[in-house]
Design a protein around this motif. Structure first.
Motif, PDB file in Angstrom:
ATOM      1  N   ARG A 316      42.081  12.862 -31.827  1.00  0.00           N
ATOM      2  CA  ARG A 316      41.635  13.277 -30.499  1.00  0.00           C
ATOM      3  C   ARG A 316      42.562  12.798 -29.401  1.00  0.00           C
ATOM      4  NH1 ARG A 316      35.662  11.441 -31.188  1.00  0.00           N
ATOM      5  NH2 ARG A 316      35.610  11.542 -28.941  1.00  0.00           N
ATOM      6  N   ARG A 318      44.956  14.293 -27.993  1.00  0.00           N
ATOM      7  CA  ARG A 318      45.115  15.324 -26.976  1.00  0.00           C
ATOM      8  C   ARG A 318      43.912  15.344 -26.030  1.00  0.00           C
ATOM      9  NH1 ARG A 318      48.613  19.539 -26.667  1.00  0.00           N
ATOM     10  NH2 ARG A 318      47.856  21.242 -25.360  1.00  0.00           N
ATOM     11  N   GLU A 319      42.728  15.198 -26.647  1.00  0.00           N
ATOM     12  CA  GLU A 319      41.518  15.160 -25.830  1.00  0.00           C
ATOM     13  C   GLU A 319      41.561  13.980 -24.859  1.00  0.00           C
ATOM     14  OE1 GLU A 319      37.778  14.998 -28.029  1.00  0.00           O
ATOM     15  OE2 GLU A 319      36.999  13.751 -26.404  1.00  0.00           O
ATOM     16  N   ILE A 322      43.694  14.933 -22.012  1.00  0.00           N
ATOM     17  CA  ILE A 322      42.998  15.841 -21.085  1.00  0.00           C
ATOM     18  C   ILE A 322      42.060  15.037 -20.191  1.00  0.00           C
ATOM     19  CG2 ILE A 322      41.424  17.784 -20.894  1.00  0.00           C
ATOM     20  CD1 ILE A 322      42.379  18.624 -23.733  1.00  0.00           C
ATOM     21  N   ARG A 323      41.287  14.145 -20.850  1.00  0.00           N
ATOM     22  CA  ARG A 323      40.331  13.342 -20.079  1.00  0.00           C
ATOM     23  C   ARG A 323      41.040  12.512 -19.022  1.00  0.00           C
ATOM     24  NH1 ARG A 323      35.154  12.945 -22.164  1.00  0.00           N
ATOM     25  NH2 ARG A 323      34.855  14.041 -24.130  1.00  0.00           N
ATOM     26  N   PRO A 403      48.919   9.229 -20.241  1.00  0.00           N
ATOM     27  CA  PRO A 403      48.374  10.591 -20.232  1.00  0.00           C
ATOM     28  C   PRO A 403      49.394  11.625 -20.715  1.00  0.00           C
ATOM     29  CG  PRO A 403      48.471   9.648 -18.013  1.00  0.00           C
ATOM     30  CD  PRO A 403      48.717   8.540 -18.964  1.00  0.00           C
ATOM     31  N   LEU A 407      48.869  14.038 -23.863  1.00  0.00           N
ATOM     32  CA  LEU A 407      48.792  15.498 -23.675  1.00  0.00           C
ATOM     33  C   LEU A 407      49.807  16.229 -24.542  1.00  0.00           C
ATOM     34  CD1 LEU A 407      48.227  16.162 -19.901  1.00  0.00           C
ATOM     35  CD2 LEU A 407      46.871  16.986 -21.808  1.00  0.00           C
ATOM     36  N   ARG A 408      50.948  15.605 -24.757  1.00  0.00           N
ATOM     37  CA  ARG A 408      51.998  16.256 -25.533  1.00  0.00           C
ATOM     38  C   ARG A 408      51.696  16.226 -27.022  1.00  0.00           C
ATOM     39  NH1 ARG A 408      56.908  13.740 -22.885  1.00  0.00           N
ATOM     40  NH2 ARG A 408      57.310  15.058 -21.080  1.00  0.00           N
TER      41      ARG A 408
ATOM     42  N   LEU B  76      51.011  12.342 -14.023  1.00  0.00           N
ATOM     43  CA  LEU B  76      50.857  12.115 -15.460  1.00  0.00           C
ATOM     44  C   LEU B  76      52.001  11.250 -15.965  1.00  0.00           C
ATOM     45  CD1 LEU B  76      49.869  15.719 -16.559  1.00  0.00           C
ATOM     46  CD2 LEU B  76      48.370  13.745 -16.390  1.00  0.00           C
ATOM     47  N   ARG B 103      44.512  11.601  -9.757  1.00  0.00           N
ATOM     48  CA  ARG B 103      44.501  12.775 -10.626  1.00  0.00           C
ATOM     49  C   ARG B 103      43.155  13.477 -10.557  1.00  0.00           C
ATOM     50  NH1 ARG B 103      47.410   9.475 -14.355  1.00  0.00           N
ATOM     51  NH2 ARG B 103      45.514   8.852 -15.429  1.00  0.00           N
ATOM     52  N   PHE B 111      46.537  24.183 -17.552  1.00  0.00           N
ATOM     53  CA  PHE B 111      47.588  24.085 -18.566  1.00  0.00           C
ATOM     54  C   PHE B 111      47.785  25.409 -19.282  1.00  0.00           C
ATOM     55  CE2 PHE B 111      45.563  19.935 -18.191  1.00  0.00           C
ATOM     56  CZ  PHE B 111      46.641  19.093 -18.010  1.00  0.00           C
ATOM     57  N   ASN B 115      43.542  23.544 -22.648  1.00  0.00           N
ATOM     58  CA  ASN B 115      43.116  22.136 -22.769  1.00  0.00           C
ATOM     59  C   ASN B 115      41.665  21.896 -22.406  1.00  0.00           C
ATOM     60  OD1 ASN B 115      45.428  21.200 -23.827  1.00  0.00           O
ATOM     61  ND2 ASN B 115      46.238  20.285 -21.953  1.00  0.00           N
ATOM     62  N   LEU B 116      40.810  22.760 -22.890  1.00  0.00           N
ATOM     63  CA  LEU B 116      39.383  22.465 -22.754  1.00  0.00           C
ATOM     64  C   LEU B 116      39.007  21.492 -23.870  1.00  0.00           C
ATOM     65  CD1 LEU B 116      37.993  26.046 -22.041  1.00  0.00           C
ATOM     66  CD2 LEU B 116      38.575  24.249 -20.401  1.00  0.00           C
ATOM     67  N   ILE B 117      37.976  20.679 -23.616  1.00  0.00           N
ATOM     68  CA  ILE B 117      37.525  19.748 -24.657  1.00  0.00           C
ATOM     69  C   ILE B 117      36.748  20.565 -25.695  1.00  0.00           C
ATOM     70  CG2 ILE B 117      36.162  17.670 -25.149  1.00  0.00           C
ATOM     71  CD1 ILE B 117      38.091  16.796 -23.178  1.00  0.00           C
ATOM     72  N   PRO B 118      37.165  20.490 -26.947  1.00  0.00           N
ATOM     73  CA  PRO B 118      36.487  21.283 -27.975  1.00  0.00           C
ATOM     74  C   PRO B 118      35.031  20.849 -28.171  1.00  0.00           C
ATOM     75  CG  PRO B 118      38.068  19.770 -28.968  1.00  0.00           C
ATOM     76  CD  PRO B 118      38.254  19.676 -27.496  1.00  0.00           C
ATOM     77  N   LEU B 128      33.137  17.580 -16.356  1.00  0.00           N
ATOM     78  CA  LEU B 128      33.833  16.357 -16.759  1.00  0.00           C
ATOM     79  C   LEU B 128      34.555  15.628 -15.613  1.00  0.00           C
ATOM     80  CD1 LEU B 128      33.879  14.926 -19.412  1.00  0.00           C
ATOM     81  CD2 LEU B 128      36.032  16.044 -19.956  1.00  0.00           C
ATOM     82  N   TYR B 132      33.803  11.825 -14.042  1.00  0.00           N
ATOM     83  CA  TYR B 132      34.765  10.736 -13.838  1.00  0.00           C
ATOM     84  C   TYR B 132      34.848  10.335 -12.372  1.00  0.00           C
ATOM     85  CZ  TYR B 132      36.196  11.591 -18.625  1.00  0.00           C
ATOM     86  OH  TYR B 132      36.199  11.722 -19.984  1.00  0.00           O
ATOM     87  N   ARG B 176      37.245  24.177 -13.774  1.00  0.00           N
ATOM     88  CA  ARG B 176      37.276  22.721 -13.943  1.00  0.00           C
ATOM     89  C   ARG B 176      38.232  22.097 -12.932  1.00  0.00           C
ATOM     90  NH1 ARG B 176      39.142  20.417 -19.661  1.00  0.00           N
ATOM     91  NH2 ARG B 176      41.143  21.093 -18.865  1.00  0.00           N
TER      92      ARG B 176
END
Lengths: 410, 247
Positions: A316, A318-319, A322-323, A403, A407-408, B76, B103, B111, B115-118, B128, B132, B176
């Motif tokens: 996770r 990548r997740e 994203i977060r 991050p 992400l990459r 980032l 951010r 993106f 890049n949505l959370i699955p 989300l 935060y 989002r």
């Protein structure tokens, strides 16, 4: 993020891979369950031994002679240790209130083993025939279940009466109750059955019910001859006086047998309180050993949590990126993964406790487990700690990801 | 974040304290990956100002450094050297948590790969960033629903990403990005994975958002996407080679 949000995210994370979470939970629950059950087994066996010994009476002293270093067993008086053989006079002296004020009762004991008892066509080899006086029964907690005990008069007049142990009575008469008043043969001698002893729990390898008790004088006259006594059973006035009674017995016997001062006492006095203490120590060691084994399995379960959380974090990454891009702070990510790990091991802990509660209702290896409430609390606490501890490394790894790197990640 | 009005006339434009006028102000930024002989110079001294309300397209071939630029703009990644002033504050001086805050509140990311959370509903995905930002549950729900409504996906709120088409996913991602009401919308190849129809939809949305005053920075290598912007920046070999107002 509120605790509720964190919990929701953690639950979603765990349910994403149900089988994997389930197996990890299983690892922890086996660990926790093992701790609780094995500690309960250790505790249960300790308690069982203690109960048996307490049933025997904790204010009991058993005097036997070691034969002054010779190879002679008790009762087999040889030339070297005849001097130290226990006699009926010793028993009478110990019963004297002026000589041993802390002794409440005394019973001389002679034994004869391997005698065949017959009732008509039925025969049975009684493993041990005990010759003694009536005070033996209350002192050793050997009550007569059916019928009645013999009396001192029976002893003095060498009456051929007998008390049968449960096993002996069952073997000879099938129904123990029908034995009272019947006549059996011990060897070639007839004995009238006066009573049947109540059933006793085993304290060792021998069946304590495969016995018979006869007046000591009768045994001497008919079976064992006029040799030395096997032992003298001494009951202290009460539990607090056991030590003083033991000292009095030692002093009295040393004086009576003129044991030289420089010689170790040829008399062995076994104190049931000491046996109890020893067996409690043994049980404690046993419990500690079992707990250690269980703790190792809990550790293995904990490593399973780390392993799964590491996989989860990698999967996770990548997740996580994203977060973070969406504004999640370091401690939010840390919290999410720590809660996942803790939840895993807490669920495992709860399942383990549940299974342990069920399993410990049954006898395991002949021992009735006795749950230790603190072990349940401890195991649950430890499982939560396992989650926090073993989850912290993967969680820190996740939270520390930059991050852009996260992400990459593909 | 606004500098008191009296200061504006007396201080020259280049001075830091007036940088608040520019939403984005990067000064001589370089970015180097690795060390010594294997070092890769992704950015070799880039300076760029973007004012509030602009619609900027950043173009460049693969390896030109445009992605690195985007990452730095989006907090980032951090520059190796140079300064980045975002909405009047120096990003280099911010802690990790403060950067996360920036951010979350000032930048909305879109993106290429959505890049949505699955395994998480569209609505929850939109919620989300609001979570935060420590918003209350009811408020989050309200804002997220409004953002989904804005991209025309109210009826898909309970769908998970794998139940949505690419175009729909990207629209959820836009919702989002908009949920926290950020000042800048930062899009990295937003149409790279979309068909022509969805591309039109998404770009139309950008036009709409920009006309409402939102700053939009789009990174792309497609000319028709870049053509929708009002300012075109071309990056090559770690430098800006073209910076022109196109419309």
């Amino acid at each position: 993020m509120s605790p509720r949000d964190l919990m929701g995210a953690a639950l979603r994370g765990l349910s994403a891979n149900k089988l994997r979470s389930l197996l990890t939970v299983l690892g922890v629950s086996i660990g926790v369950g093992a701790v609780i059950v094995l500690v309960a087994v250790g505790n249960g066996s300790g308690k069982a031994v203690q109960a048996r010994l307490e049933a025997m009476g904790t204010n009991l002293l058993t005097v036997s002679t070691t034969g002054g270093g010779g190879g002679f067993q008790r009762g087999q008086a040889g030339p070297a240790n005849q001097q130290y053989s226990l006699t009926l006079d010793d028993a009478s002296a110990l019963a004297d209130k002026r000589l041993a004020p802390d002794v409440s009762s005394v019973a001389p004991v002679m034994t004869s083993s391997g005698t065949t008892a017959t009732n008509g066509d039925t025969s049975y080899t009684v493993s041990q025939i005990i010759g003694t006086t009536p005070s033996y029964m209350p002192a050793t907690n050997t009550p007569v279940g059916i019928g009645e005990s013999f009396t001192q008069e029976d002893v003095d007049t060498s009456q051929r009466v007998i008390l049968l142990g449960q096993t002996t009575a069952t073997e000879l008469f099938t129904r123990p109750a029908s034995a009272v008043g019947q006549t059996i043969k011990l060897g070639a001698v007839d004995f009238v059955v006066r009573g049947v002893l109540a059933s006793k729990d085993s304290t060792g390898f021998n069946d304590p019910n495969a016995t018979a008790i006869v007046p000591i004088n009768t045994l001497r006259a008919t079976q064992a001859g006029y040799g030395a006594l096997s032992q003298i059973v001494v009951q202290a006035a009460n539990e607090d006086r056991v030590d003083t009674a033991q000292a009095e017995v030692t002093q009295l016997l040393t004086a009576r047998h003129q044991v030289p001062a420089d010689q170790t006492s040829p008399f062995r006095i076994t104190n049931s309180a000491q046996i109890l203490q020893t067996s409690q120590d043994t049980a404690a060691t046993f419990t500690a050993l079992l707990a250690t084994v269980a703790a190792i399995s809990l550790l293995v379960g904990g490593i399973g949590v780390t392993n799964i959380m590491l996989v989860t974090v990698t999967e996770r990454t990548r997740e996580i990126g994203i977060r973070k891009a969406l504004g999640a702070r370091r401690r939010t990510i840390l919290g999410q993964f720590l809660i996942e790990a803790t939840l895993l091991s807490l669920i495992g802990g709860a399942v383990g406790v549940g299974v342990a509660l069920i399993v410990s209702r049954f006898q395991l290896a002949g021992v009735q487990p006795a749950l230790v409430p603190s072990s349940i609390g401890l195991a649950l606490g430890v499982s939560a700690a396992v989650g926090l501890f073993f989850g912290s490394m993967p969680a820190h790894r996740a939270a520390g990801l930059r991050p852009i790197d996260a992400l990459r990640h593909e | 974040m606004r500098v008191p009005a009296v200061q504006v006339p007396v201080v020259p434009v280049v001075v830091a304290s007036v940088a608040a006028d520019a939403l984005i102000d990067i000064r001589d930024v370089t970015k180097t990956y690795g060390h010594g002989e294997t070092a890769v110079h992704a950015l070799r001294g880039v300076s760029l100002r973007v004012d509030a309300g602009e619609y900027v397209a950043v173009m460049g071939s693969s390896g030109s450094g445009k992605s690195t630029l985007m990452n730095i703009l989006g907090c980032l990644d951090v520059p190796s050297r140079g300064e980045y002033w975002l909405d009047g504050s120096n990003v280099a001086g911010l802690s990790e948590d403060q950067q996360a805050l920036v951010r979350g509140r000032k930048i909305g990311f879109i993106f290429q790969s959505f890049n949505l959370i699955p395994r998480t509903s569209a609505l929850a995905n939109v919620e989300l960033p609001l979570t935060y930002a420590h918003l209350r549950r009811a408020e989050r729900r309200k804002r997220a629903s409004r953002a989904l409504d804005l991209v025309g996906l109210s009826d898909r709120a309970d769908h998970r990403p794998n139940q949505l088409s690419g175009g729909q996913q990207q629209r959820v991602a836009i919702a989002r990005a908009l949920a926290t009401g950020p000042r800048i919308l930062l899009a990295d190849e937003p149409t790279g994975n979309l068909d022509a129809h969805s591309t039109d939809e998404v770009l139309g949305m950008f036009d709409q958002l920009n006309s409402e005053g939102r700053t939009v920075v789009v990174i792309t290598h497609e000319h028709d996407v870049a053509a929708r912007a009002r300012r075109l920046i071309q990056v090559s070999d770690g430098r800006i080679i073209v910076d022109e107002v196109t419309r």
